[in-house]
Design a protein around this motif. Sequence first.
Motif, PDB file in Angstrom:
ATOM      1  N   VAL A 266       9.979   7.773   1.240  1.00  0.00           N
ATOM      2  CA  VAL A 266      10.509   7.418  -0.076  1.00  0.00           C
ATOM      3  C   VAL A 266      10.549   5.895  -0.165  1.00  0.00           C
ATOM      4  O   VAL A 266      10.804   5.209   0.819  1.00  0.00           O
ATOM      5  CB  VAL A 266      11.916   8.017  -0.325  1.00  0.00           C
ATOM      6  CG1 VAL A 266      12.948   7.445   0.622  1.00  0.00           C
ATOM      7  CG2 VAL A 266      12.344   7.821  -1.771  1.00  0.00           C
ATOM      8  N   THR A 267      10.225   5.391  -1.326  1.00  0.00           N
ATOM      9  CA  THR A 267      10.332   3.954  -1.574  1.00  0.00           C
ATOM     10  C   THR A 267      11.228   3.760  -2.791  1.00  0.00           C
ATOM     11  O   THR A 267      11.316   4.633  -3.658  1.00  0.00           O
ATOM     12  CB  THR A 267       8.966   3.300  -1.827  1.00  0.00           C
ATOM     13  OG1 THR A 267       8.390   3.892  -2.991  1.00  0.00           O
ATOM     14  CG2 THR A 267       8.046   3.493  -0.642  1.00  0.00           C
TER      15      THR A 267
ATOM     16  N   SER B 124       0.818  -1.216   0.000  1.00  0.00           N
ATOM     17  CA  SER B 124       0.000   0.000   0.000  1.00  0.00           C
ATOM     18  C   SER B 124       0.853   1.267   0.000  1.00  0.00           C
ATOM     19  O   SER B 124       0.417   2.287  -0.523  1.00  0.00           O
ATOM     20  CB  SER B 124      -0.951  -0.005   1.199  1.00  0.00           C
ATOM     21  OG  SER B 124      -0.226   0.011   2.413  1.00  0.00           O
ATOM     22  N   ILE B 125       2.032   1.220   0.547  1.00  0.00           N
ATOM     23  CA  ILE B 125       2.872   2.421   0.558  1.00  0.00           C
ATOM     24  C   ILE B 125       3.265   2.833  -0.865  1.00  0.00           C
ATOM     25  O   ILE B 125       3.585   3.981  -1.124  1.00  0.00           O
ATOM     26  CB  ILE B 125       4.123   2.227   1.449  1.00  0.00           C
ATOM     27  CG1 ILE B 125       4.736   3.583   1.778  1.00  0.00           C
ATOM     28  CG2 ILE B 125       5.129   1.298   0.783  1.00  0.00           C
ATOM     29  CD1 ILE B 125       5.742   3.549   2.892  1.00  0.00           C
ATOM     30  N   GLN B 126       3.183   1.898  -1.806  1.00  0.00           N
ATOM     31  CA  GLN B 126       3.484   2.196  -3.210  1.00  0.00           C
ATOM     32  C   GLN B 126       2.299   2.812  -3.937  1.00  0.00           C
ATOM     33  O   GLN B 126       2.481   3.474  -4.951  1.00  0.00           O
ATOM     34  CB  GLN B 126       3.902   0.927  -3.946  1.00  0.00           C
ATOM     35  CG  GLN B 126       5.200   0.337  -3.504  1.00  0.00           C
ATOM     36  CD  GLN B 126       6.376   1.230  -3.789  1.00  0.00           C
ATOM     37  OE1 GLN B 126       7.167   1.465  -2.909  1.00  0.00           O
ATOM     38  NE2 GLN B 126       6.503   1.729  -4.970  1.00  0.00           N
TER      39      GLN B 126
ATOM     40  N   ASN C 156       0.805   3.641 -11.396  1.00  0.00           N
ATOM     41  CA  ASN C 156      -0.081   2.603 -10.883  1.00  0.00           C
ATOM     42  C   ASN C 156      -0.629   2.976  -9.503  1.00  0.00           C
ATOM     43  O   ASN C 156      -0.336   2.340  -8.499  1.00  0.00           O
ATOM     44  CB  ASN C 156       0.648   1.259 -10.814  1.00  0.00           C
ATOM     45  CG  ASN C 156      -0.266   0.138 -10.376  1.00  0.00           C
ATOM     46  OD1 ASN C 156      -1.471   0.188 -10.597  1.00  0.00           O
ATOM     47  ND2 ASN C 156       0.300  -0.875  -9.735  1.00  0.00           N
ATOM     48  N   THR C 157      -1.409   4.027  -9.474  1.00  0.00           N
ATOM     49  CA  THR C 157      -2.016   4.511  -8.245  1.00  0.00           C
ATOM     50  C   THR C 157      -3.258   5.320  -8.581  1.00  0.00           C
ATOM     51  O   THR C 157      -3.374   5.831  -9.696  1.00  0.00           O
ATOM     52  CB  THR C 157      -1.021   5.370  -7.425  1.00  0.00           C
ATOM     53  OG1 THR C 157      -1.679   5.886  -6.266  1.00  0.00           O
ATOM     54  CG2 THR C 157      -0.466   6.513  -8.245  1.00  0.00           C
ATOM     55  N   ARG C 158      -4.176   5.434  -7.635  1.00  0.00           N
ATOM     56  CA  ARG C 158      -5.371   6.264  -7.843  1.00  0.00           C
ATOM     57  C   ARG C 158      -5.059   7.737  -7.647  1.00  0.00           C
ATOM     58  O   ARG C 158      -5.924   8.589  -7.854  1.00  0.00           O
ATOM     59  CB  ARG C 158      -6.458   5.863  -6.842  1.00  0.00           C
ATOM     60  CG  ARG C 158      -6.934   4.455  -6.996  1.00  0.00           C
ATOM     61  CD  ARG C 158      -8.079   4.105  -6.045  1.00  0.00           C
ATOM     62  NE  ARG C 158      -8.251   4.997  -4.936  1.00  0.00           N
ATOM     63  CZ  ARG C 158      -8.350   4.611  -3.657  1.00  0.00           C
ATOM     64  NH1 ARG C 158      -8.270   3.343  -3.336  1.00  0.00           N
ATOM     65  NH2 ARG C 158      -8.545   5.502  -2.706  1.00  0.00           N
TER      66      ARG C 158
END
Length: 103
Positions: A13-14, A2-4, A30-32
């Motif tokens: 930061v990831t 979910s952090i992505q 790839n996120t809303r």
Amino acid sequence: MSIQTDEIFGPVVTAVPFDTEEEAIAAANNTRYGLAAGVWSRDIGTAHRVGGRLRAGTVWLNSWHADDVTLPRGGYKESGWGRELGSFGVEDYTELKTIVAEL
């Protein structure tokens, strides 16, 4: 994870490995959400090309959180409504009218 994909507010930061530019762009999009993004590259042409394809309202190239009140701020997708700041932000608070008269 979910952090992505979730909209996280904070100093987070990831790092996700990728093999191709297309794969990196797809993962970033790839996120809303789409408030802001950052691209770091030794090649400014690559940074501009990738930044232009990211679905985010603000994209910083080789910098982070460089702001100016004359620049519009707002997100894409489910990040925010409209734009704030700059001339685009003023337009949200303006109601235009056209009146035509023949004299």
